[in-house]
Design a protein around this motif. Structure first.
Motif, PDB file in Angstrom:
ATOM      1  N   ARG A  62     -28.770 -77.074  22.768  1.00 35.35           N
ATOM      2  CA  ARG A  62     -29.600 -76.233  22.178  1.00 35.35           C
ATOM      3  C   ARG A  62     -30.808 -76.370  22.965  1.00 35.35           C
ATOM      4  O   ARG A  62     -31.312 -77.482  23.439  1.00 35.35           O
ATOM      5  CB  ARG A  62     -29.713 -76.900  20.494  1.00 35.35           C
ATOM      6  N   THR A  63     -31.786 -75.164  22.729  1.00 33.78           N
ATOM      7  CA  THR A  63     -32.834 -75.366  23.523  1.00 33.78           C
ATOM      8  C   THR A  63     -33.984 -76.491  23.035  1.00 33.78           C
ATOM      9  O   THR A  63     -34.989 -76.922  23.740  1.00 33.78           O
ATOM     10  CB  THR A  63     -33.683 -74.112  23.803  1.00 33.78           C
ATOM     11  N   TYR A  64     -33.741 -76.584  21.651  1.00 31.20           N
ATOM     12  CA  TYR A  64     -34.769 -77.474  20.910  1.00 31.20           C
ATOM     13  C   TYR A  64     -34.055 -78.854  20.697  1.00 31.20           C
ATOM     14  O   TYR A  64     -34.468 -79.630  19.830  1.00 31.20           O
ATOM     15  CB  TYR A  64     -34.983 -76.907  19.619  1.00 31.20           C
ATOM     16  N   SER A  65     -33.191 -79.177  21.761  1.00 33.76           N
ATOM     17  CA  SER A  65     -32.477 -80.558  21.443  1.00 33.76           C
ATOM     18  C   SER A  65     -33.326 -81.743  21.726  1.00 33.76           C
ATOM     19  O   SER A  65     -32.960 -82.910  21.263  1.00 33.76           O
ATOM     20  CB  SER A  65     -31.157 -80.667  22.091  1.00 33.76           C
ATOM     21  N   TRP A  66     -34.410 -81.469  22.373  1.00 29.39           N
ATOM     22  CA  TRP A  66     -35.213 -82.404  22.973  1.00 29.39           C
ATOM     23  C   TRP A  66     -36.083 -82.943  21.762  1.00 29.39           C
ATOM     24  O   TRP A  66     -36.954 -84.134  21.696  1.00 29.39           O
ATOM     25  CB  TRP A  66     -36.301 -82.292  24.327  1.00 29.39           C
TER      26      TRP A  66
ATOM     27  N   LEU B 288     -25.749 -71.733  27.499  1.00 29.48           N
ATOM     28  CA  LEU B 288     -26.184 -72.749  26.415  1.00 29.48           C
ATOM     29  C   LEU B 288     -25.101 -72.810  25.428  1.00 29.48           C
ATOM     30  O   LEU B 288     -24.856 -73.820  24.981  1.00 29.48           O
ATOM     31  CB  LEU B 288     -27.468 -72.366  26.066  1.00 29.48           C
ATOM     32  N   ASN B 289     -24.735 -71.859  25.027  1.00 31.06           N
ATOM     33  CA  ASN B 289     -23.761 -71.814  23.810  1.00 31.06           C
ATOM     34  C   ASN B 289     -22.404 -72.263  24.166  1.00 31.06           C
ATOM     35  O   ASN B 289     -21.975 -72.922  23.510  1.00 31.06           O
ATOM     36  CB  ASN B 289     -23.211 -70.161  23.333  1.00 31.06           C
ATOM     37  N   THR B 290     -22.004 -72.049  25.592  1.00 37.21           N
ATOM     38  CA  THR B 290     -20.725 -72.569  26.064  1.00 37.21           C
ATOM     39  C   THR B 290     -20.777 -74.084  26.223  1.00 37.21           C
ATOM     40  O   THR B 290     -19.609 -74.946  25.873  1.00 37.21           O
ATOM     41  CB  THR B 290     -20.389 -71.937  27.432  1.00 37.21           C
ATOM     42  N   LEU B 291     -21.959 -74.536  26.697  1.00 36.44           N
ATOM     43  CA  LEU B 291     -22.253 -76.026  27.157  1.00 36.44           C
ATOM     44  C   LEU B 291     -22.372 -76.759  25.768  1.00 36.44           C
ATOM     45  O   LEU B 291     -22.480 -77.990  25.884  1.00 36.44           O
ATOM     46  CB  LEU B 291     -22.981 -76.057  28.095  1.00 36.44           C
TER      47      LEU B 291
ATOM     48  N   ARG C 261     -30.652 -64.867  35.390  1.00 34.09           N
ATOM     49  CA  ARG C 261     -30.875 -65.896  34.252  1.00 34.09           C
ATOM     50  C   ARG C 261     -31.127 -65.261  32.920  1.00 34.09           C
ATOM     51  O   ARG C 261     -30.529 -66.072  32.052  1.00 34.09           O
ATOM     52  CB  ARG C 261     -32.304 -66.659  34.740  1.00 34.09           C
ATOM     53  N   TYR C 262     -31.897 -64.201  32.737  1.00 35.30           N
ATOM     54  CA  TYR C 262     -31.834 -63.889  31.376  1.00 35.30           C
ATOM     55  C   TYR C 262     -30.814 -63.427  30.775  1.00 35.30           C
ATOM     56  O   TYR C 262     -30.227 -63.275  29.788  1.00 35.30           O
ATOM     57  CB  TYR C 262     -33.023 -62.789  31.232  1.00 35.30           C
ATOM     58  N   THR C 263     -29.946 -62.812  31.632  1.00 33.29           N
ATOM     59  CA  THR C 263     -28.386 -62.314  31.447  1.00 33.29           C
ATOM     60  C   THR C 263     -27.524 -63.608  31.002  1.00 33.29           C
ATOM     61  O   THR C 263     -26.741 -63.389  30.007  1.00 33.29           O
ATOM     62  CB  THR C 263     -27.854 -61.508  32.334  1.00 33.29           C
TER      63      THR C 263
END
Length: 51
Positions: free
Chosen positions: A45-49, A39-42, A31-33
């Motif tokens: 953003r982790t803060y999009s919420w 996320l970049n490909t799709l 998962r960390y790899t």
């Protein structure tokens, strides 16, 4: 002939157990790899919420 078969079976079981233990140990770290590249490909953003 039977001793050869038993010895081969023991080595196969040892290999199978070692491979399984290694896979179980490494699986959570995949998962960390792949998390950031996915996320970049799709385009997520982790803060999009946060509005």
């Amino acid at each position: 002939m039977k001793n050869n078969s038993v010895l081969r079976n023991k080595w196969f079981v040892l290999f199978l157990l070692s491979s399984s233990a290694g896979l179980i140990y490494q699986l959570p770290y995949l998962r960390y790899t792949f998390y950031d590249p996915m996320l970049n490909t799709l385009g997520i953003r982790t803060y999009s919420w946060v509005r």
